[in-house]
Design a protein around this motif. Structure first.
Motif, PDB file in Angstrom:
ATOM      1  N   GLN A  73       0.837  -1.196   0.000  1.00  0.00           N
ATOM      2  CA  GLN A  73       0.000   0.000   0.000  1.00  0.00           C
ATOM      3  C   GLN A  73       0.880   1.258   0.000  1.00  0.00           C
ATOM      4  OE1 GLN A  73      -2.894   0.255   3.157  1.00  0.00           O
ATOM      5  NE2 GLN A  73      -3.596   2.278   2.517  1.00  0.00           N
ATOM      6  N   LYS A 129      -6.596  11.624  -1.336  1.00  0.00           N
ATOM      7  CA  LYS A 129      -6.934  11.474   0.067  1.00  0.00           C
ATOM      8  C   LYS A 129      -6.454  12.677   0.877  1.00  0.00           C
ATOM      9  CE  LYS A 129      -6.739   6.401  -0.029  1.00  0.00           C
ATOM     10  NZ  LYS A 129      -8.183   6.199   0.210  1.00  0.00           N
ATOM     11  N   ASP A 148      -5.360  10.270   6.685  1.00  0.00           N
ATOM     12  CA  ASP A 148      -6.458   9.340   6.437  1.00  0.00           C
ATOM     13  C   ASP A 148      -6.050   7.960   6.933  1.00  0.00           C
ATOM     14  OD1 ASP A 148      -7.727  11.433   5.230  1.00  0.00           O
ATOM     15  OD2 ASP A 148      -8.132  10.393   3.340  1.00  0.00           O
ATOM     16  N   ASP A 150      -7.042   5.101   6.029  1.00  0.00           N
ATOM     17  CA  ASP A 150      -6.843   4.145   4.940  1.00  0.00           C
ATOM     18  C   ASP A 150      -5.831   4.652   3.914  1.00  0.00           C
ATOM     19  OD1 ASP A 150      -8.313   6.178   3.797  1.00  0.00           O
ATOM     20  OD2 ASP A 150      -9.729   4.853   2.771  1.00  0.00           O
ATOM     21  N   SER A 154      -2.276   3.651   7.097  1.00  0.00           N
ATOM     22  CA  SER A 154      -2.071   2.206   6.940  1.00  0.00           C
ATOM     23  C   SER A 154      -1.062   1.859   5.839  1.00  0.00           C
ATOM     24  CB  SER A 154      -3.408   1.524   6.632  1.00  0.00           C
ATOM     25  OG  SER A 154      -4.038   2.115   5.509  1.00  0.00           O
TER      26      SER A 154
END
Length: 251
Positions: A73, A129, A148, A150, A154
């Motif tokens: 990610q 984001k 954020d 997400d 993360s």
């Protein structure tokens, strides 16, 4: 930027262009006035580097590309100066490595956040984001702690160009791989980065993208990406950059 008329033959073309971009960023409400000072500080180091990408910075860009391609990610963090200087290039990098883009500001206001998000969308970003801000980076008391959940919250790999040193340290404490673009090899951000790229952001971001595309097009395996990551020596890269600044030599 379309109103800027600087002949490309001018010996200071790129420097003058970036100055105008920052100035226009302030006028649009994208960049803070403090960003003008930060730009000037970085330009001084770039001048000492000969306004070129030195070999160690190119190696760092390749390592950064490998990290991003192997990430689960990846997220690219964008502040006001980054948005003003290379918005389209950030969008291209995100597409090349399948990364999210997240706006994160020290001088954060809702108006400025939305202006930067729209600016990035105007340059091709589908999703940006940062507005949700439902997560926090531990150990930071100012607005850059807001992320954020997400997104940066993360992420396993974060590109943090033109970063504040305290947030760079805090992200490292969260065991995130940090790719920092900073023209000062002695800055706290560069010193704590997993991959410090001592280069001008207007050169570094397209260079990471080019390396990512080359690795992807060559069909680089995860093992090959792991090898590139393992071979990179952050301390050696910082030492080479400092030597280049002090002596004017390539390495």
């Amino acid at each position: 930027m379309s109103d800027i008329e600087i002949p490309e033959s001018h010996p200071r073309y790129q420097s003058l262009l970036t100055r105008h971009r920052i100035e226009e960023g302030v006028e649009k409400g994208i960049t803070s006035r403090q960003g003008l000072i930060a730009q000037g500080r970085g330009e001084a180091f770039d001048y000492l580097l000969g306004e070129r990408t030195i070999p160690s910075a190119d190696e760092a860009a390749r390592a950064a590309a490998a990290h991003l391609l192997r990430a689960d990610q990846p997220v690219i963090s964008v502040n006001g100066n980054v948005a003003a200087l290379c918005p389209g290039e950030i969008v291209e990098l995100a597409a090349a490595v399948d990364a999210d883009i997240e706006v994160n500001l020290f001088n954060r206001t809702d108006e400025r956040m939305r202006a930067i998000v729209e600016h990035l969308r105007d340059h091709g970003a589908d999703e940006v984001k940062g507005l949700t801000a439902d997560g926090r980076i531990p150990g930071i008391d100012h607005e850059r702690a807001k992320v954020d959940a997400d997104g940066i919250g993360s992420a396993d790999v974060v590109v943090v160009p033109l970063e504040d040193g305290d947030r760079a340290e805090a992200l490292g404490a969260m065991d995130k791989v940090e790719i920092v673009v900073d023209l000062n090899p002695m800055s706290r951000s560069a010193q704590v980065a997993t991959v410090p790229i001592v280069d001008n952001i207007v050169r570094a971001v397209p260079n990471i993208t080019a390396h990512a595309r080359d690795l992807r097009d060559a069909g680089a395996t995860r093992e090959e990406l792991e090898a590139i990551v393992a071979e990179f020596d952050a301390d050696a890269a910082l030492d080479a950059a400092e030597q280049a600044i002090r002596s004017g030599s390539d390495e």
